[in-house]
Design a protein around this motif. Structure first.
Motif, short mmCIF file in Angstrom:
data_model
loop_
_atom_site.label_atom_id
_atom_site.label_comp_id
_atom_site.label_asym_id
_atom_site.label_seq_id
_atom_site.Cartn_x
_atom_site.Cartn_y
_atom_site.Cartn_z
N ILE A 1 21.73 -0.68 6.39
CA ILE A 1 21.55 -1.26 5.05
C ILE A 1 20.13 -1.84 4.96
O ILE A 1 19.91 -3.02 4.71
N LEU A 2 19.15 -0.97 5.18
CA LEU A 2 17.75 -1.38 5.18
C LEU A 2 17.22 -1.37 3.75
O LEU A 2 17.10 -0.31 3.13
N VAL A 3 16.91 -2.55 3.24
CA VAL A 3 16.44 -2.71 1.86
C VAL A 3 14.92 -2.76 1.86
O VAL A 3 14.33 -3.64 2.49
N PRO A 4 14.25 -1.85 1.15
CA PRO A 4 12.78 -1.86 1.16
C PRO A 4 12.23 -2.98 0.29
O PRO A 4 12.90 -3.46 -0.63
N PRO A 5 10.99 -3.41 0.55
CA PRO A 5 10.34 -4.35 -0.36
C PRO A 5 10.21 -3.74 -1.75
O PRO A 5 10.21 -2.52 -1.90
N SER A 6 10.06 -4.58 -2.74
CA SER A 6 10.04 -4.10 -4.12
C SER A 6 8.88 -3.15 -4.39
O SER A 6 8.94 -2.31 -5.28
N GLU A 7 7.81 -3.24 -3.59
CA GLU A 7 6.64 -2.39 -3.81
C GLU A 7 6.81 -0.98 -3.25
O GLU A 7 6.07 -0.06 -3.63
N TYR A 8 7.77 -0.79 -2.35
CA TYR A 8 7.83 0.44 -1.56
C TYR A 8 8.07 1.69 -2.41
O TYR A 8 7.31 2.65 -2.36
N MET A 9 9.16 1.71 -3.18
CA MET A 9 9.51 2.92 -3.92
C MET A 9 8.50 3.28 -5.01
O MET A 9 8.14 4.45 -5.15
N PRO A 10 7.99 2.30 -5.79
CA PRO A 10 6.94 2.66 -6.75
C PRO A 10 5.69 3.25 -6.08
O PRO A 10 5.09 4.19 -6.59
N ARG A 11 5.32 2.70 -4.91
CA ARG A 11 4.17 3.25 -4.18
C ARG A 11 4.47 4.65 -3.69
O ARG A 11 3.61 5.55 -3.76
N LEU A 12 5.65 4.88 -3.15
CA LEU A 12 6.01 6.21 -2.67
C LEU A 12 6.01 7.21 -3.83
O LEU A 12 5.54 8.35 -3.67
N ARG A 13 6.52 6.80 -4.98
CA ARG A 13 6.51 7.66 -6.16
C ARG A 13 5.07 8.08 -6.51
O ARG A 13 4.79 9.25 -6.80
N LYS A 14 4.17 7.11 -6.48
CA LYS A 14 2.76 7.38 -6.81
C LYS A 14 2.13 8.32 -5.80
O LYS A 14 1.38 9.25 -6.17
N ILE A 15 2.43 8.12 -4.53
CA ILE A 15 1.88 8.97 -3.47
C ILE A 15 2.36 10.41 -3.63
O ILE A 15 1.59 11.37 -3.54
N CYS A 16 3.66 10.56 -3.87
CA CYS A 16 4.22 11.91 -4.03
C CYS A 16 3.58 12.62 -5.22
O CYS A 16 3.24 13.81 -5.14
N ASP A 17 3.39 11.91 -6.32
CA ASP A 17 2.76 12.50 -7.49
C ASP A 17 1.32 12.91 -7.19
O ASP A 17 0.86 14.00 -7.61
N GLU A 18 0.60 12.06 -6.47
CA GLU A 18 -0.81 12.32 -6.19
C GLU A 18 -0.99 13.58 -5.35
O GLU A 18 -1.94 14.35 -5.56
N TYR A 19 -0.07 13.82 -4.42
CA TYR A 19 -0.23 14.95 -3.50
C TYR A 19 0.66 16.15 -3.85
O TYR A 19 0.71 17.12 -3.09
N GLY A 20 1.34 16.10 -4.98
CA GLY A 20 2.17 17.23 -5.38
C GLY A 20 3.37 17.45 -4.47
O GLY A 20 3.78 18.59 -4.22
N VAL A 21 3.93 16.35 -3.97
CA VAL A 21 5.09 16.39 -3.07
C VAL A 21 6.30 15.86 -3.83
O VAL A 21 6.21 14.86 -4.54
N LEU A 22 7.44 16.54 -3.70
CA LEU A 22 8.64 16.08 -4.38
C LEU A 22 9.26 14.90 -3.66
O LEU A 22 9.21 14.80 -2.44
N MET A 23 9.86 14.02 -4.43
CA MET A 23 10.57 12.86 -3.89
C MET A 23 12.07 13.10 -4.05
O MET A 23 12.57 13.26 -5.16
N ILE A 24 12.78 13.13 -2.91
CA ILE A 24 14.23 13.31 -2.90
C ILE A 24 14.87 11.98 -2.54
O ILE A 24 14.57 11.40 -1.49
N ALA A 25 15.75 11.49 -3.39
CA ALA A 25 16.50 10.26 -3.11
C ALA A 25 17.92 10.62 -2.71
O ALA A 25 18.67 11.20 -3.51
#
Length: 456
Positions: free
Chosen positions: A231-255
């Protein structure tokens, strides 16, 4: 058998002991050594309780495998299964059915906005297999980045992307081509030795570093809140940053929301906690409250549009099976009627307060963490060093685990709970009452002395 007895051997009622023995002799127990397996015979269940063959009732404090979100014997879900069986038990995936359309409309209401193209599966691992195929077909790339301390399923591709030791027996072939692993997000015990918040979310920066230095990355798969593995809860900044990184590099984000979805975290889906929409969302378990096996792979319209002119090379016999879809419709409607998503959020501070009180009382508790009705109690031998009582190596080698000893005592006390390596998962049905929450936590309180006495 007398000459007047018309009962055939196959009709003879089995004793509870016979049920257990036949099961042991003829079935595999999953994720374990077979020696010593002694499964409990379950004969009934209702609400938040299950009953064994001897009539003993247990509080189902982890919703079986964190999946019975509605609890047992919900009348509306049961009725939907019977009604669908009477009307249309099966239609091949190439046909449209009423229940398929009804569920699709409801999914548009509850999924993160922007996910509107669906492929139905029979489990979470099937959903992840579909996600990997779709990501590779859509991007024309191969590699999937997964994280350690993760579980994505037991089939070939999903187990290859699983970071925990259930993958080890399949290697080297089981790891499969194109799967690479990144550090998990774990602010209690950071795998790259950083401290939040001064770290600047180094674990997500590491993911960017991997994408930048690897060619051919199709997707990153994450459990938004890691399930079985802590039950590892990420910091609030983690998912928005990951979303931005995936968009920048053309990588899909699978949840992978097989476990964290369906109200478990106090929102319909865990990604809603951060207002982030993935490119692909996979889920199962709570979609039917586990009454029947169903999984879902949902994608954005952009991905869906790609396959208008590109061959969609995936499918199976039971895709969109009417008998699996009808209870999903009923489950969603029951969750809405009962306000269970809101209920999980409302009960969150109550559970947190109770678990923090346990931590203050028991030196064996290193950390408690969670959201909604999805919590872990992390046990340690030493609070200063955060050394656990057991490790993954102990799990796969068959060494007795401290958490299993505690779970055994809880079962004897009438509370069933899931334990994994060094932590205990608290995830009761979303219909749970405060009195039932207190009952389960009080039972845990009574038996944590087992771990306290082993602390150094």
């Amino acid at each position: 058998m007398s000459s007047t007895d018309t009962t055939t051997p196959s009709e003879t009622k089995l004793t509870s002991a016979e049920v257990v023995q036949i099961t042991k002799d003829t079935n595999y127990g999953t994720w374990r050594y077979q020696k010593g397996w002694n499964p409990l015979h379950i004969v009934d269940a209702e609400g938040c309780y299950i009953t064994d063959g001897n009539g003993k009732k247990y509080l189902d404090f982890s919703s079986q495998l964190m999946c019975m979100n509605l609890g047992h014997k919900n009348p509306a879900v049961i009725a939907s299964i019977a009604k669908q069986a009477e009307e249309l038990a099966y239609a091949m995936p190439g046909y449209a059915t009423t229940t398929r359309a009804e569920l699709s409309k409801l999914l548009l209401e509850v999924l993160p906005k922007g996910l509107n193209k669906f492929f139905f599966t029979t489990s979470g691992t099937d959903a992840n297999e579909a996600a990997f195929k779709i990501a590779r077909m859509y991007t024309g790339k191969t590699k999937i980045i997964a994280r350690y301390r993760s579980y994505h399923g037991s089939t070939s591709g999903s187990i290859a992307a699983t970071g925990d030791p259930r993958r080890w027996a399949m290697e080297p072939r089981g790891k499969g081509p194109g799967i690479i692993f990144a550090p998990e997000v774990n602010c209690y015990k950071c795998p790259i030795k950083h401290t939040y918040p001064t770290c600047g979310i180094a674990c997500v920066d590491y993911l960017e570093h991997m994408i930048r230095n690897e060619s051919d990355v199709a997707a990153v798969i994450v459990e938004p809140i890691v399930g079985t593995n802590g039950i590892l809860v990420p910091p609030s900044e983690y998912m928005p940053r990951l979303r931005k990184i995936c968009d920048e590099y053309g990588v899909l984000m699978i949840a992978d929301e097989v476990m964290a979805g369906w109200g478990r975290c106090g929102t319909w889906f865990a990604m809603d906690l951060w207002g982030v929409t993935p490119d692909i969302l996979t889920t199962a378990k709570g979609i039917t409250s586990a009454y029947v096996p169903l999984g879902l792979c949902a994608t954005t319209e952009k991905i869906g549009d790609f396959f208008q002119d590109h061959y969609f090379s995936h499918g199976h016999t039971y895709e969109a099976h009417p008998m699996t879809l009808a209870p999903a419709v009923a489950t969603i409607k029951e969750m809405q009627r009962l306000g269970l998503v809101e209920r999980a959020k409302e009960l969150e501070p109550f559970v947190e307060e109770k678990l923090q009180a346990l931590k203050a009382k028991h030196r064996s508790i290193g950390d408690v963490r969670g959201k909604g009705l999805f919590w872990a109690v992390d046990l340690v031998k030493n609070r200063e060093t955060k050394e656990p009582f057991n490790t993954y190596v102990d799990k796969v080698s068959g060494k007795p685990l401290v958490v299993d000893q505690i779970a055994g005592k809880l079962a004897a006390d009438g509370v069933m709970i899931q334990a994994w390596v060094s932590h205990i998962v608290i995830a009761p049905p979303l219909i749970v009452t405060k009195e039932e929450l207190e009952k389960g936590i009080d039972a845990l309180d009574r038996h944590l002395s087992i771990a306290d006495e082993l602390c150094v």
